[in-house]
Motif scaffolding. Structure first.
Motif, short mmCIF file in Angstrom:
data_model
loop_
_atom_site.label_atom_id
_atom_site.label_comp_id
_atom_site.label_asym_id
_atom_site.label_seq_id
_atom_site.Cartn_x
_atom_site.Cartn_y
_atom_site.Cartn_z
N ASP A 265 0.81 -1.22 0.00
CA ASP A 265 0.00 0.00 0.00
C ASP A 265 0.85 1.27 0.00
OD1 ASP A 265 -2.42 -1.23 -0.12
OD2 ASP A 265 -2.93 -0.98 1.99
N MET A 266 1.97 1.25 0.73
CA MET A 266 2.77 2.48 0.82
C MET A 266 3.30 2.87 -0.56
SD MET A 266 6.06 3.44 3.17
CE MET A 266 5.31 2.98 4.72
N ARG A 267 3.82 1.86 -1.29
CA ARG A 267 4.36 2.16 -2.61
C ARG A 267 3.27 2.63 -3.58
NH1 ARG A 267 5.93 -2.85 -6.27
NH2 ARG A 267 3.66 -2.98 -6.16
N ASP A 268 2.12 1.97 -3.53
CA ASP A 268 1.11 2.20 -4.59
C ASP A 268 0.10 3.30 -4.27
OD1 ASP A 268 2.34 0.22 -6.02
OD2 ASP A 268 0.92 -1.34 -5.43
N TRP A 269 -0.15 3.55 -2.99
CA TRP A 269 -1.27 4.44 -2.65
C TRP A 269 -0.89 5.60 -1.73
CZ3 TRP A 269 -4.79 3.22 -6.03
CH2 TRP A 269 -4.88 1.89 -6.47
N GLU A 270 0.37 5.64 -1.27
CA GLU A 270 0.76 6.73 -0.36
C GLU A 270 1.87 7.59 -0.96
OE1 GLU A 270 1.71 5.17 3.51
OE2 GLU A 270 -0.10 3.96 3.59
N ILE A 271 3.00 6.95 -1.26
CA ILE A 271 4.17 7.70 -1.70
C ILE A 271 3.91 8.52 -2.98
CG2 ILE A 271 6.54 7.41 -2.59
CD1 ILE A 271 6.95 5.28 -0.46
#
Lengths: 144, 397
Positions: free
Chosen positions: B136-142
């Motif tokens: 999720d961090m790679r795809d939807w946050e960063i």
């Protein structure tokens, strides 16, 4: 010694995973789509292979109204950490927000289209897609 | 299943923390050196030797900056142990408390009667490249320009202030109490006492999160040794028993796609642990709460049930120092003693053991018999912390 010029300063993009591809395909057409379980009606977000409330594999992409409100937010005034963060430097200050869509799901996003000082909790917002690459249009939100 | 009083902590090892390596040319130590140092301190404290651990339990917290999938095995080799039961603590900062539960269960089963739990990290003196991992961090946050956990905890803090009227005075009280305790702790790193105004005037890091809201990364190593009650009786230090344990990972309060971000999994982990221990709130003499941020300590006090959600008066009226009604962070927490990545979670257990042994020195909680320890890890996409573990420790069976 690594020089600034050698560091990749392009903004990081999401990977288009198989379960998320329908989301990005729809986003490129300015549509905000989220999965919904056809058995228990739960919203499934972020994209998953099956419903993570009841386990059903009967989940369907559903178009959202694109309207919501700010659940909370922060203002980014400095970049820290990874080299890729440097790509966000020209945007400073900018707002990272949790937006709760009218239908329920919560998204991490940016609030755009107004000064950072104007952003408030509970503020009504509407989606606006921003092109990040040929295939990626990021859903961001502006005051509505 | 209950594992009440089925295992005891019989040794602790806590290296001083430092930030060596943050400037070029500074002398520095590796993770391996902190691991070895922490283990030897724990062995000496317990009166045990390396050979006692062959074929026994070894638990290793997995640091965030070193994504080597076989790290626990490599730590075995660094330390010179051939474990009969090897566990990796994969719940982030909760790993040390999770392993306390897991190893106690293994001891209770009779499979082992001794276990070493250890963690170390040297984020300043060792630099691992590391990429952004899938998820999720790679795809939807960063892609939106989030700046790590600060960005997400800032949203939690702002929401709490909006919903309940919480002010910097309420939150600052926690920061001041923690620093006061660190000033009395020889292993504290930030030891100069602070005032509420120091807290309020500290630099904004991620509005409304300030510098004095944040944990301080550091190099260091930490370890504890667990034994069966029978084995514990033969060792030199007073056994500190695990009386209750509860864990909740990936908790959600409301729909998973949009839960209440102000409620933490310690609500349920704490309830389970207290029920197992058979203790009520008034029986608990002190709290050592995982402290990646001040707001996280604040939320845990609410969610563990020491007051109602949003009860500002409780925070105004309660003395949180070691002399007060509800002592918290009696060693200063990792905000003041330093967080060697996920090994930071060991700190709270070690301080709890010191208090229950009566080794708290100038910050000793009077008549401490029962302490509550928490561990937390991971800030997931749309919620509060993702891994929550709670242990109740006591110095009597």
């Amino acid at each position: 010694m690594t020089t600034m010029a050698e560091i990749d300063v392009s903004k990081p993009l999401p990977a288009i995973t198989t379960e998320a591809k329908p989301f990005w395909d729809a986003a490129a057409e300015q549509k905000l789509m989220i999965q919904r379980c056809q058995e228990c009606n739960a919203w499934v977000w972020t994209p998953r292979p099956a419903c993570n409330e009841c386990g059903s594999e009967k989940i369907e992409w559903t178009q959202m109204s694109g309207r919501g409100e700010v659940y909370s937010f922060t203002v980014i005034r400095q970049v820290v950490g990874r080299a890729a963060s440097k790509a966000f430097e020209p945007d400073i200050p900018y707002v990272i927000a949790w937006v709760d869509l009218d239908e329920g799901p919560r998204l991490i996003t940016n609030i755009i289209g107004c000064p950072v000082e104007d952003v408030k909790l509970g503020m009504k917002v509407a989606v606006q897609f921003e092109k990040a690459s040929e295939k990626i249009w990021l859903p961001k939100f502006k005051p509505s | 299943m209950s594992i009440k009083n089925q295992a005891a902590i019989v040794g602790i090892g806590d290296t001083p923390t430092d930030r060596l390596g943050s400037k070029p040319g500074e002398p520095r130590k590796s993770s391996a050196e902190y691991l070895s140092w922490a283990m030897h301190l724990a062995l000496e404290d317990a009166g045990l030797s390396l050979k006692d651990f062959q074929g026994q339990g070894l638990g290793v917290t997995i640091p965030t900056a070193y994504p080597q999938p076989f790290w626990p095995e490599e730590v075995s080799e660094i330390l010179g142990i051939t474990p009969g039961f090897l566990l990796g603590g994969a719940t982030g900062g909760a790993g040390a408390v999770s392993l306390l539960g897991g190893m106690s269960a293994a001891i209770n089963s009779g499979f082992i009667d001794l276990a070493l739990v250890i963690g170390a990290a040297a984020p300043f003196s060792e630099h691992w490249g590391g990429g952004i991992q899938p998820g999720d961090m790679r795809d939807w946050e960063i892609p939106y320009g989030t700046m790590g956990p600060n960005s997400k905890i800032a949203m939690v803090m702002r929401r709490h202030m909006h919903q309940y009227g919480t002010t910097l005075d309420h939150l600052g009280k926690i920061a001041v109490a923690g620093r006061y305790h660190a000033s009395l702790n020889p292993l504290g790193y930030l030891r100069k006492p602070i005032t509420i105004d120091d807290y309020k005037n500290s630099r904004l890091v991620a509005d409304p999160v300030r510098l004095l809201d944040c944990v301080m990364p550091a190099n260091g190593g930490k370890a504890y040794i667990l034994a069966s009650p029978e084995r514990a009786k033969t060792l030199r230090k007073k056994p500190i028993y695990l009386k209750g344990f509860g864990e909740r990972s990936n908790p959600s309060y409301g729909p998973r796609a949009g839960s209440d971000a102000l409620i933490m999994g310690v609500k349920d982990a704490g309830r389970v642990a207290m029920e197992m221990a058979g203790v009520k709130h008034q029986d608990i003499n002190f709290l050592e709460l995982y402290d990646d941020y001040i707001i996280v300590v604040y939320l845990q006090i609410e969610d563990l049930g020491f007051c109602d959600k949003g009860d500002l008066k409780f925070f105004e009226n309660t003395d949180f120092t070691f002399k007060g009604q509800l002592p918290i962070q009696t060693g200063g927490g990792i905000i003041n003693c330093g967080q060697p990545s996920t090994a930071g979670g060991v700190h709270h257990i070690l301080e709890g053991v010191r208090q229950l042994r009566g080794e708290g020195g100038e910050r000793q909680v009077p008549n401490a018999k029962i302490g509550l320890i928490s561990g937390l890890g991971v800030l997931p996409y749309g919620k509060n912390l993702g891994c929550c573990a709670v242990a109740i420790l006591g110095n009597e069976v």
